[in-house]
Design an enzyme around this catalytic site. Structure first.
Site, short mmCIF file in Angstrom:
data_model
loop_
_atom_site.label_atom_id
_atom_site.label_comp_id
_atom_site.label_asym_id
_atom_site.label_seq_id
_atom_site.Cartn_x
_atom_site.Cartn_y
_atom_site.Cartn_z
CG ASN A 110 -5.61 0.49 -5.36
OD1 ASN A 110 -4.75 0.77 -4.53
ND2 ASN A 110 -5.52 -0.59 -6.13
CG PHE A 112 -6.16 2.09 -0.83
CD1 PHE A 112 -6.80 2.85 0.12
CD2 PHE A 112 -6.92 1.33 -1.70
CE1 PHE A 112 -8.18 2.86 0.22
CE2 PHE A 112 -8.30 1.32 -1.61
CZ PHE A 112 -8.93 2.09 -0.66
CG PHE A 114 1.52 -1.02 1.16
CD1 PHE A 114 0.71 -1.91 0.47
CD2 PHE A 114 2.89 -1.07 0.93
CE1 PHE A 114 1.24 -2.83 -0.42
CE2 PHE A 114 3.44 -1.99 0.03
CZ PHE A 114 2.62 -2.86 -0.65
CB SER A 173 1.88 -2.07 -4.33
OG SER A 173 1.22 -0.83 -4.27
CG ASN A 175 -0.85 2.61 -5.59
OD1 ASN A 175 -0.81 3.32 -6.58
ND2 ASN A 175 -1.73 1.62 -5.44
CB THR A 176 4.96 1.77 -1.92
OG1 THR A 176 3.79 1.65 -1.11
CG2 THR A 176 6.16 2.06 -1.04
CE LYS A 211 -1.13 -9.41 -6.21
NZ LYS A 211 -2.27 -9.12 -5.31
CB THR A 241 -3.11 -2.86 -10.00
OG1 THR A 241 -2.05 -2.31 -9.21
CG2 THR A 241 -4.22 -3.33 -9.06
C1 LIG Z 1 -8.50 -1.44 -3.74
C2 LIG Z 1 -7.43 -2.45 -4.00
C3 LIG Z 1 -6.42 -2.65 -3.06
C4 LIG Z 1 -5.42 -3.59 -3.30
N1 LIG Z 1 -4.45 -3.80 -2.35
C5 LIG Z 1 -3.50 -4.76 -2.56
C6 LIG Z 1 -2.51 -5.05 -1.58
O1 LIG Z 1 -2.50 -4.49 -0.48
N2 LIG Z 1 -1.58 -5.98 -1.88
C7 LIG Z 1 -1.56 -6.65 -3.08
O2 LIG Z 1 -0.70 -7.50 -3.31
N3 LIG Z 1 -2.49 -6.41 -4.01
C8 LIG Z 1 -3.45 -5.48 -3.77
N4 LIG Z 1 -4.40 -5.25 -4.74
C9 LIG Z 1 -4.32 -5.99 -6.03
C10 LIG Z 1 -5.24 -7.20 -6.06
O3 LIG Z 1 -4.87 -8.13 -5.06
C11 LIG Z 1 -5.18 -7.88 -7.45
O4 LIG Z 1 -3.87 -8.32 -7.70
C12 LIG Z 1 -5.59 -6.93 -8.57
O5 LIG Z 1 -6.66 -6.11 -8.17
C13 LIG Z 1 -6.01 -7.69 -9.85
O6 LIG Z 1 -7.13 -8.52 -9.61
P1 LIG Z 1 -8.64 -8.09 -9.99
O7 LIG Z 1 -8.61 -7.60 -11.39
O8 LIG Z 1 -9.45 -9.33 -9.79
O9 LIG Z 1 -9.01 -7.02 -9.01
C14 LIG Z 1 -5.42 -4.32 -4.52
C15 LIG Z 1 -6.43 -4.11 -5.45
C16 LIG Z 1 -7.42 -3.19 -5.23
C17 LIG Z 1 -8.50 -2.97 -6.27
#
Ligand SMILES: Cc1cc2nc3c(=O)[nH]c(=O)nc-3n(C[C@H](O)[C@H](O)[C@H](O)COP(=O)(O)O)c2cc1C
Length: 353
Positions: A110, A112, A114, A173, A175-176, A211, A241
């Protein structure tokens, strides 16, 4: 997985991933998913930074960015949920498409950036919720155009803090642009001191977590552990991620953004174990990244996590995965003779170092 859930998942997977995500939220709110309630078994009762949890399986940030589905998510089996990220101003995020399924890799990418309705709208929803047994936390973000990003985290905490049970400073993140620079020793110290000042201003100070990314150097991880202890934050959520693309098969693996799901499991668990070692097991840690089974959740706990979170595996397995994992952890604890979750935390840390 029930036949109805299987059908729902296969329909959703024919759609554009972001549309499918929106529909899954709508279906939840419409009551289309079976909601068994939080899994509540004595061996799973635990606490995270002082918050009592009925079980250690949490929803990771980013699924319910605008806090629209707290009530159904609280009945899906989770022991705690995290919504957001919320930024001070509403923000559209990056151009679409910005969410990609990597089906063969059981992963997602992703970018996105924020996208969210902003702290006013999100805070209003959070303040209207009826308190329950499942703690709700808010992931804090910064606006893309903010001149002072550190101030944004404190602003959202001051505004929404009264309505949540915990908050997470998300500087990880990918993505910023330049957001992850806030993970450096000096910037992180200043940021966390400002956030902790905002926390001290709340009538009811809540736990504040940091985080972090899985792509840090060993030196970065050492610095972060030290800063976390020095600033007295409540704990660390490891990890967000990854920007790494190792060992992927799917065509979409070339997309820019953060990779989540199965391929992230090992990397994020190693960072978790290292943090546990560096903080001598004294700092509450939440393990996130690639959890798709009870065995994997249990591995994170034994690597040093007091609780776990997941997101991407639900995209492939549906919401029924949540009670399955919680019950599975209970069975694994029983198998290994642990009377409760806390007794298992960190017991296999050295295997990950
Ligand atoms: C579509 C998407 C949006 C996410 N948005 C955020 C976010 O806004 N803030 C954040 O701390 N992590 C965000 N994450 C990261 C997840 O909270 C998590 O740390 C990461 O996906 C790893 O866990 P998983 O493998 O179980 O998905 C996002 C992940 C995905 C897939």
């Amino acid at each position: 997985v029930s036949a109805v859930e299987q059908l729902g998942l296969s329909l959703l997977h024919r759609l554009d991933p972001e549309r499918a995500h929106g529909l899954s939220l709508l279906a939840l709110r419409a009551g289309l998913a079976p909601l068994p309630g939080p899994v509540d078994l004595p061996r799973l009762h635990t606490s995270l930074a002082g918050m009592p949890l009925v079980n250690p399986v949490g929803l990771a940030a980013g699924y319910d960015k605008n806090a629209e589905a707290i009530s159904p998510l609280s009945r899906a089996g989770f022991g705690f949920i995290e919504v957001g990220a919320a930024t001070p101003q509403p923000q559209a995020g990056n151009d679409r498409p910005r969410l990609f399924r990597l089906t063969e890799d059981r992963a997602a990418i992703n970018r996105f950036g924020f996208n969210n309705q902003g702290m006013e709208a999100i805070g209003a929803r959070l303040s209207a919720r009826s308190p329950g047994r499942v703690p709700v936390g808010l992931n804090l973000g910064a606006n893309k155009t903010a001149r002072d990003r550190a101030a944004d985290f404190a602003t959202v905490l001051a505004h929404c803090g009264p309505y949540v049970d915990f908050a997470t400073v998300n500087v990880s993140s990918p993505n910023t642009e330049r957001l992850r620079d806030l993970q450096g020793r000096a910037a992180l110290t200043e940021l966390l001191l400002r956030v902790m000042e905002a926390r001290a201003g709340l009538a009811r100070p809540i736990p504040v977590f940091l985080k972090i990314a899985p792509d840090l150097t060993p030196q970065d991880v050492e610095d972060i552990a030290e800063v976390a202890l020095a600033t007295r934050i409540s704990g660390i959520i490891a990890t967000n991620t990854t920007i790494s693309r190792e060992g992927l098969k799917s065509a979409a693996s070339r997309e820019t953004g953060g990779l989540s799901g199965a391929p992230l499991f090992e990397k994020s668990t190693r960072v978790l174990a290292r943090l546990s070692q560096l903080t001598h097991g004294t700092l509450p840690l939440v393990g996130v990244g690639g959890v798709g089974s009870a065995e994997q959740a249990y591995q994170k706990i034994r690597a040093g996590a007091s609780a776990v979170q997941l997101y991407t595996a639900m995209v492939y397995r549906g919401l029924s995965l949540v009670p399955e994992i919680a019950r599975g952890i209970d069975a694994l604890l029983a198998r290994d003779g642990f009377a409760n979750v806390a007794l298992a935390v960190g017991t296999d840390r050295s295997a990950w170092l």
